[in-house]
Motif scaffolding. Structure first.
Motif, PDB file in Angstrom:
ATOM      1  N   GLU A 208     -12.698  34.125  23.900  1.00 26.56           N
ATOM      2  CA  GLU A 208     -13.474  34.107  24.973  1.00 26.56           C
ATOM      3  C   GLU A 208     -15.022  33.483  24.369  1.00 26.56           C
ATOM      4  OE1 GLU A 208     -14.414  37.375  27.545  1.00 26.56           O
ATOM      5  OE2 GLU A 208     -12.637  37.089  28.683  1.00 26.56           O
ATOM      6  N   LEU A 209     -15.172  31.939  24.733  1.00 20.96           N
ATOM      7  CA  LEU A 209     -16.567  31.763  24.539  1.00 20.96           C
ATOM      8  C   LEU A 209     -17.528  31.703  25.817  1.00 20.96           C
ATOM      9  CD1 LEU A 209     -15.515  28.755  21.922  1.00 20.96           C
ATOM     10  CD2 LEU A 209     -16.354  31.041  21.354  1.00 20.96           C
ATOM     11  N   ARG A 210     -18.704  30.707  25.895  1.00 20.75           N
ATOM     12  CA  ARG A 210     -19.208  30.778  26.913  1.00 20.75           C
ATOM     13  C   ARG A 210     -19.426  29.327  27.692  1.00 20.75           C
ATOM     14  NH1 ARG A 210     -19.978  35.928  28.738  1.00 20.75           N
ATOM     15  NH2 ARG A 210     -21.901  35.100  30.172  1.00 20.75           N
ATOM     16  N   PHE A 211     -19.269  29.275  28.923  1.00 18.16           N
ATOM     17  CA  PHE A 211     -19.621  27.851  29.543  1.00 18.16           C
ATOM     18  C   PHE A 211     -20.003  28.148  30.858  1.00 18.16           C
ATOM     19  CE2 PHE A 211     -17.577  23.965  31.769  1.00 18.16           C
ATOM     20  CZ  PHE A 211     -18.205  23.084  31.103  1.00 18.16           C
ATOM     21  N   PHE A 212     -21.093  27.686  31.007  1.00 13.42           N
ATOM     22  CA  PHE A 212     -21.997  27.960  32.256  1.00 13.42           C
ATOM     23  C   PHE A 212     -22.418  29.214  32.125  1.00 13.42           C
ATOM     24  CE2 PHE A 212     -20.766  23.754  33.442  1.00 13.42           C
ATOM     25  CZ  PHE A 212     -22.101  23.274  34.454  1.00 13.42           C
ATOM     26  N   ASP A 213     -22.615  29.890  31.153  1.00 15.29           N
ATOM     27  CA  ASP A 213     -23.006  31.319  30.880  1.00 15.29           C
ATOM     28  C   ASP A 213     -21.816  32.177  31.397  1.00 15.29           C
ATOM     29  OD1 ASP A 213     -24.729  32.947  29.470  1.00 15.29           O
ATOM     30  OD2 ASP A 213     -25.677  33.436  31.254  1.00 15.29           O
ATOM     31  N   LEU A 214     -20.618  31.742  31.541  1.00 18.95           N
ATOM     32  CA  LEU A 214     -19.613  32.603  31.861  1.00 18.95           C
ATOM     33  C   LEU A 214     -18.578  32.678  30.764  1.00 18.95           C
ATOM     34  CD1 LEU A 214     -19.225  31.260  35.452  1.00 18.95           C
ATOM     35  CD2 LEU A 214     -20.038  33.498  34.869  1.00 18.95           C
ATOM     36  N   PRO A 215     -17.937  33.665  30.717  1.00 16.59           N
ATOM     37  CA  PRO A 215     -16.907  33.958  29.599  1.00 16.59           C
ATOM     38  C   PRO A 215     -15.654  32.901  29.868  1.00 16.59           C
ATOM     39  CG  PRO A 215     -16.766  35.965  31.129  1.00 16.59           C
ATOM     40  CD  PRO A 215     -18.053  35.076  31.550  1.00 16.59           C
ATOM     41  N   SER A 216     -15.294  32.031  29.068  1.00 12.49           N
ATOM     42  CA  SER A 216     -14.132  31.253  29.287  1.00 12.49           C
ATOM     43  C   SER A 216     -13.095  31.037  27.997  1.00 12.49           C
ATOM     44  CB  SER A 216     -14.640  29.701  29.924  1.00 12.49           C
ATOM     45  OG  SER A 216     -13.411  29.114  30.170  1.00 12.49           O
ATOM     46  N   ARG A 217     -11.868  31.273  28.056  1.00 12.83           N
ATOM     47  CA  ARG A 217     -11.294  31.164  26.996  1.00 12.83           C
ATOM     48  C   ARG A 217     -11.067  29.491  26.422  1.00 12.83           C
ATOM     49  NH1 ARG A 217      -9.370  35.771  24.970  1.00 12.83           N
ATOM     50  NH2 ARG A 217      -8.955  37.484  26.407  1.00 12.83           N
ATOM     51  N   THR A 218     -11.506  29.250  25.262  1.00 15.90           N
ATOM     52  CA  THR A 218     -11.704  28.013  24.754  1.00 15.90           C
ATOM     53  C   THR A 218     -10.765  27.714  23.458  1.00 15.90           C
ATOM     54  OG1 THR A 218     -13.943  27.870  25.653  1.00 15.90           O
ATOM     55  CG2 THR A 218     -13.418  26.093  24.113  1.00 15.90           C
ATOM     56  N   VAL A 219     -10.108  26.639  23.514  1.00 16.34           N
ATOM     57  CA  VAL A 219      -9.092  26.285  22.295  1.00 16.34           C
ATOM     58  C   VAL A 219     -10.159  26.100  21.194  1.00 16.34           C
ATOM     59  CG1 VAL A 219      -7.377  25.246  23.525  1.00 16.34           C
ATOM     60  CG2 VAL A 219      -9.202  23.850  22.907  1.00 16.34           C
ATOM     61  N   LEU A 220      -9.667  26.393  20.043  1.00 10.49           N
ATOM     62  CA  LEU A 220     -10.323  26.176  18.429  1.00 10.49           C
ATOM     63  C   LEU A 220      -9.662  25.205  17.921  1.00 10.49           C
ATOM     64  CD1 LEU A 220     -10.922  29.813  17.246  1.00 10.49           C
ATOM     65  CD2 LEU A 220     -12.413  28.366  18.820  1.00 10.49           C
ATOM     66  N   THR A 221      -8.612  24.424  18.437  1.00 11.29           N
ATOM     67  CA  THR A 221      -8.158  23.420  17.528  1.00 11.29           C
ATOM     68  C   THR A 221      -9.007  22.435  17.067  1.00 11.29           C
ATOM     69  OG1 THR A 221      -6.160  24.017  18.752  1.00 11.29           O
ATOM     70  CG2 THR A 221      -5.962  22.178  17.853  1.00 11.29           C
ATOM     71  N   PRO A 222      -9.710  21.707  17.828  1.00 12.10           N
ATOM     72  CA  PRO A 222     -10.488  20.541  17.429  1.00 12.10           C
ATOM     73  C   PRO A 222     -11.420  20.975  16.079  1.00 12.10           C
ATOM     74  CG  PRO A 222     -10.609  20.706  19.812  1.00 12.10           C
ATOM     75  CD  PRO A 222      -9.975  21.882  19.301  1.00 12.10           C
ATOM     76  N   ALA A 223     -11.983  22.057  16.059  1.00  6.14           N
ATOM     77  CA  ALA A 223     -12.723  22.666  15.004  1.00  6.14           C
ATOM     78  C   ALA A 223     -12.040  22.916  13.905  1.00  6.14           C
ATOM     79  CB  ALA A 223     -13.583  23.868  15.371  1.00  6.14           C
ATOM     80  N   GLU A 224     -10.951  23.407  14.154  1.00  9.39           N
ATOM     81  CA  GLU A 224      -9.935  23.837  12.946  1.00  9.39           C
ATOM     82  C   GLU A 224      -9.229  22.667  12.315  1.00  9.39           C
ATOM     83  OE1 GLU A 224      -8.294  28.271  14.815  1.00  9.39           O
ATOM     84  OE2 GLU A 224      -7.194  26.468  15.061  1.00  9.39           O
ATOM     85  N   LEU A 225      -8.879  21.801  13.057  1.00 13.08           N
ATOM     86  CA  LEU A 225      -8.324  20.526  12.453  1.00 13.08           C
ATOM     87  C   LEU A 225      -9.425  19.724  11.772  1.00 13.08           C
ATOM     88  CD1 LEU A 225      -6.072  19.054  15.203  1.00 13.08           C
ATOM     89  CD2 LEU A 225      -5.501  20.105  13.098  1.00 13.08           C
ATOM     90  N   ALA A 226     -10.745  20.038  12.336  1.00 11.70           N
ATOM     91  CA  ALA A 226     -11.562  19.144  11.520  1.00 11.70           C
ATOM     92  C   ALA A 226     -12.072  19.763  10.161  1.00 11.70           C
ATOM     93  CB  ALA A 226     -13.118  19.302  12.607  1.00 11.70           C
ATOM     94  N   LEU A 227     -11.884  20.974  10.225  1.00 15.02           N
ATOM     95  CA  LEU A 227     -12.264  21.948   9.020  1.00 15.02           C
ATOM     96  C   LEU A 227     -11.174  21.410   7.975  1.00 15.02           C
ATOM     97  CD1 LEU A 227     -13.559  25.132  10.398  1.00 15.02           C
ATOM     98  CD2 LEU A 227     -15.165  23.472   9.231  1.00 15.02           C
ATOM     99  N   ARG A 228      -9.857  21.729   8.383  1.00 14.84           N
ATOM    100  CA  ARG A 228      -8.491  21.427   7.705  1.00 14.84           C
ATOM    101  C   ARG A 228      -8.716  20.167   6.941  1.00 14.84           C
ATOM    102  NH1 ARG A 228      -3.373  22.596  10.598  1.00 14.84           N
ATOM    103  NH2 ARG A 228      -4.548  24.486  10.881  1.00 14.84           N
ATOM    104  N   TYR A 229      -9.018  19.168   7.532  1.00 16.17           N
ATOM    105  CA  TYR A 229      -8.722  17.676   7.066  1.00 16.17           C
ATOM    106  C   TYR A 229     -10.098  17.006   6.847  1.00 16.17           C
ATOM    107  CZ  TYR A 229      -4.182  18.492   8.663  1.00 16.17           C
ATOM    108  OH  TYR A 229      -2.801  19.064   8.911  1.00 16.17           O
ATOM    109  N   ASP A 230     -11.238  17.841   6.695  1.00 14.93           N
ATOM    110  CA  ASP A 230     -12.515  17.256   6.379  1.00 14.93           C
ATOM    111  C   ASP A 230     -12.704  16.099   7.392  1.00 14.93           C
ATOM    112  OD1 ASP A 230     -14.776  16.752   5.095  1.00 14.93           O
ATOM    113  OD2 ASP A 230     -14.133  15.451   3.704  1.00 14.93           O
ATOM    114  N   ALA A 231     -12.573  16.316   8.530  1.00 13.68           N
ATOM    115  CA  ALA A 231     -12.826  15.342   9.629  1.00 13.68           C
ATOM    116  C   ALA A 231     -14.314  15.421  10.274  1.00 13.68           C
ATOM    117  CB  ALA A 231     -11.560  15.284  10.556  1.00 13.68           C
ATOM    118  N   LEU A 232     -14.668  14.325  10.761  1.00 16.92           N
ATOM    119  CA  LEU A 232     -15.919  14.224  11.567  1.00 16.92           C
ATOM    120  C   LEU A 232     -15.615  14.891  12.961  1.00 16.92           C
ATOM    121  CD1 LEU A 232     -19.216  13.441  11.808  1.00 16.92           C
ATOM    122  CD2 LEU A 232     -18.050  11.408  12.854  1.00 16.92           C
TER     123      LEU A 232
END
Length: 290
Positions: A208-232
């Motif tokens: 759960e992260l926040r979107f419009f100050d409401l709890p909403s489950r948000t995928v982490l995949t974009p950030a995880e792939l960026a960290l894993r492959y040193d991607a912008l």
């Protein structure tokens, strides 16, 4: 295709109706066609599909400050934007040529994109169901950037037979969700490719992260792939302009490296700011909050 994979009668009827609309719309000049399909989605499809009710429900959660007239307007603007986007996808060269000639890329992250291209650094493009997602893909490919995207095939196989070629014509490569698509996608990313990934739908397996100050489950995949492959990691969105036909493709500031949840929260915050400025362009039909 095996007999078991044959589209159902209902799927074939629905697909035939869709193609009839698109072919009739195709008889109109571009500047008439796009608003005509937008009107059809807003006035015919949205009431039948229950979209207006979902838009009202989501706005009641996220923007309870809006007045009744503002909510009513948004129940029409949201499906209108969706219909315009569909018509643009099926306008092929007319759509992509307009985007390429306009070269609408702008924003604080554009220089970072150019530097990534020069150094062949992988890029994760964080995008959303906002404006027209394919305007972003067309704008990036128009500059020669190696932009690929992950997509989910529709449940209606008859629809996929023309939908997938239509979106492939805008920019490629495209990678279908699934094991084979994932393997090809990762090879592309490792080789310095740019990958467009959506992040604005509810995912029950995510934190759960926040979107419009409401709890909403948000995928982490974009950030995880960026960290894993040193991607912008950078948000890019196609913003429809007041004429209803042209776009600005806004390249936001790159997301600093950190914990994946923090990086995705920054993307949620960036998208929220953009949606608040263009309320009718986000797909408020999604069940973003549960």
């Amino acid at each position: 295709m095996s007999q078991n994979d044959k589209p159902s009668l209902l799927d074939r009827i629905g697909n035939a109706a869709f193609l009839a609309v698109i072919r009739l719309a195709g008889l109109l000049p571009y500047d008439k066609r796009i608003p005509a399909v937008g009107w059809l989605f807003s006035s015919v499809l949205a009431p039948v599909a229950g979209w207006r009710g979902r838009v009202r429900d989501n706005l009641a959660l996220a923007r309870p400050d809006l007045g009744a007239d503002e909510v009513k307007a948004l129940t029409r603007q949201v499906p209108d934007n969706t219909g315009r986007s569909v018509a643009e996808i099926y306008s092929g060269d007319e759509f992509t040529r307009r985007i390429h000639e306009a070269d609408p890329l702008e924003g604080p992250g554009l220089q970072a994109l150019e530097e990534a291209f020069e150094s062949q650094r992988p890029v994760i493009i964080a995008c959303a169901h906002f404006g027209n997602y394919d305007a972003m893909r067309a704008a990036l490919s128009g500059r020669g950037y190696p932009v690929g995207a992950l997509y989910r095939p529709m449940n209606n196989e008859a629809f996929n037979r023309h939908y997938i070629p239509a979106i492939t014509a805008i920019a490629e490569p495209l990678f279908p969700r699934g094991r084979a698509g994932l393997a090809s996608m990762l090879r592309f990313l490792k080789g310095g490719g740019w990958l467009a990934l959506g992040f604005d739908q509810y995912d029950r397996h995510s934190p759960e992260l926040r979107f419009f100050d409401l709890p909403s489950r948000t995928v982490l995949t974009p950030a995880e792939l960026a960290l894993r492959y040193d991607a912008l990691l950078i948000p890019v969105h196609g913003i429809r302009q007041p004429d209803g036909l042209s776009f600005r493709v806004h390249v936001g500031s790159p997301i600093p490296e950190g914990e994946p949840a923090e990086m995705m929260q920054a993307l949620n915050d960036d998208l929220e700011m953009l949606v608040r400025q263009n309320m009718g362009q986000w797909f408020w039909v999604h069940r973003r909050w549960k």
